[in-house]
Enzyme design. Structure first.
Site, PDB file in Angstrom:
ATOM      1  N   LEU A  63      20.737 -11.965 -30.476  1.00  9.61           N
ATOM      2  CA  LEU A  63      20.438 -11.557 -31.587  1.00  9.61           C
ATOM      3  C   LEU A  63      20.445 -10.040 -32.134  1.00  9.61           C
ATOM      4  O   LEU A  63      20.116  -9.585 -33.028  1.00  9.61           O
ATOM      5  CB  LEU A  63      18.971 -11.981 -32.054  1.00  9.61           C
ATOM      6  N   ASN A  72      11.839 -16.585 -34.401  1.00  7.84           N
ATOM      7  CA  ASN A  72      10.860 -16.581 -33.359  1.00  7.84           C
ATOM      8  C   ASN A  72      11.244 -15.258 -32.270  1.00  7.84           C
ATOM      9  O   ASN A  72      10.241 -14.813 -32.041  1.00  7.84           O
ATOM     10  CB  ASN A  72      10.764 -17.860 -32.616  1.00  7.84           C
ATOM     11  N   TYR A 101       6.815  -1.078 -29.993  1.00  8.28           N
ATOM     12  CA  TYR A 101       6.670  -2.392 -30.400  1.00  8.28           C
ATOM     13  C   TYR A 101       5.807  -2.862 -31.635  1.00  8.28           C
ATOM     14  O   TYR A 101       6.338  -3.623 -32.664  1.00  8.28           O
ATOM     15  CB  TYR A 101       6.221  -3.398 -29.206  1.00  8.28           C
TER      16      TYR A 101
END
Length: 252
Positions: free
Chosen positions: A64, A90, A159
């Site tokens: 991805l 996800n 993150y």
């Protein structure tokens, strides 16, 4: 869930953890589930394990962080299955890379997967639904409690920034879908600590990861998959916008 039987769901990051649990539950409920991951061996094993369930599982290899692979995946789904009715974004990852000292390569990897890869999948899922006049599709974004609040540990700050982006993307999608008078729904699910491989990958230290894991009773992957099912089976006029989930003992 009857209206979803036989329809197509794409689950990214499907080889382990929340993705694997979601693939399992959707297939058991009768959906045609396409699981994508960089490595597909575990998805193939799950497919063999669940032979005879009402639905089906197909594994597609896809990184991805690479747009060409995402586009090729959606084209394969279009030619072989018609298109996507449900898209569960996800896949996601975290690296210990603080703002003041982090490695740019690690920052870029998180942005490529957690933000850009997710946005490309959302765009392509919408295009797939639009082309087939699917007006009741559903797009899920796996967010995090880190997309709603910050903690003091610098290792998590970049993150967290990617997950704050997911919070904004969720609301942006809702507004854009309303603007085109679409009834496609969008739902974010924002868990706290979940007992998956993510903890080990984030801390890159097995001893520290075990310490973090054992502080409390963490959420399980099935808990998150159940939340996805809850939002999916809500009546078409009900959009469950964001589900925030913490372990009962989690502090923040």
């Amino acid at each position: 869930m009857d209206r979803w039987v036989g329809r197509v769901a794409l689950v990214t990051g499907a080889s382990a953890g929340i993705g694997e649990a979601t693939v399992r539950k959707l297939a058991q409920l009768g959906m045609k589930v396409i699981g994508c991951a960089r490595r597909t061996e575990k998805i193939e094993a799950l497919k063999n394990e669940l032979k005879g369930t009402p639905g089906s599982i197909v594994a597609i290899q896809c990184d991805l962080s690479k747009e060409d692979e995402i586009l090729a995946m959606f084209e394969k789904i279009r030619t072989e299955f018609g298109g996507v009715d449900v898209c569960v974004n996800n896949a996601g990852l975290g690296h210990p890379a603080p703002l003041l000292s982090g490695d740019t390569t690690l920052w870029r990897h998180m942005l490529d997967v957690n933000v850009l890869g997710l946005m490309i999948c959302c765009r392509e899922a919408y295009k797939s639904m639009q082309e087939r006049k699917v007006d009741d599709g559903h797009i899920f974004l796996l967010n995090s409690m880190s997309g709603h609040r910050m903690i003091s540990d610098g290792n998590s700050h970049v993150y967290s920034a990617t997950k704050y982006a997911v919070t904004a993307i969720t609301e942006g999608l809702r507004n854009e879908l309303r603007a085109v008078k679409s009834h496609i729904r969008v739902t974010a699910v924002s868990p706290g600590f979940v007992d998956t491989e993510f903890i080990l990958r984030m801390y890159e230290d097995e001893k520290r990861a075990e310490e973090v894991r054992n502080i409390r009773k963490n959420l399980q992957a099935d808990d998150i998959a159940d939340a996805i099912i809850y939002a999916l089976q809500a009546p078409p006029h009900v959009q469950v916008h964001d589900i925030l989930m913490r372990p009962t003992e989690q502090v923040s």
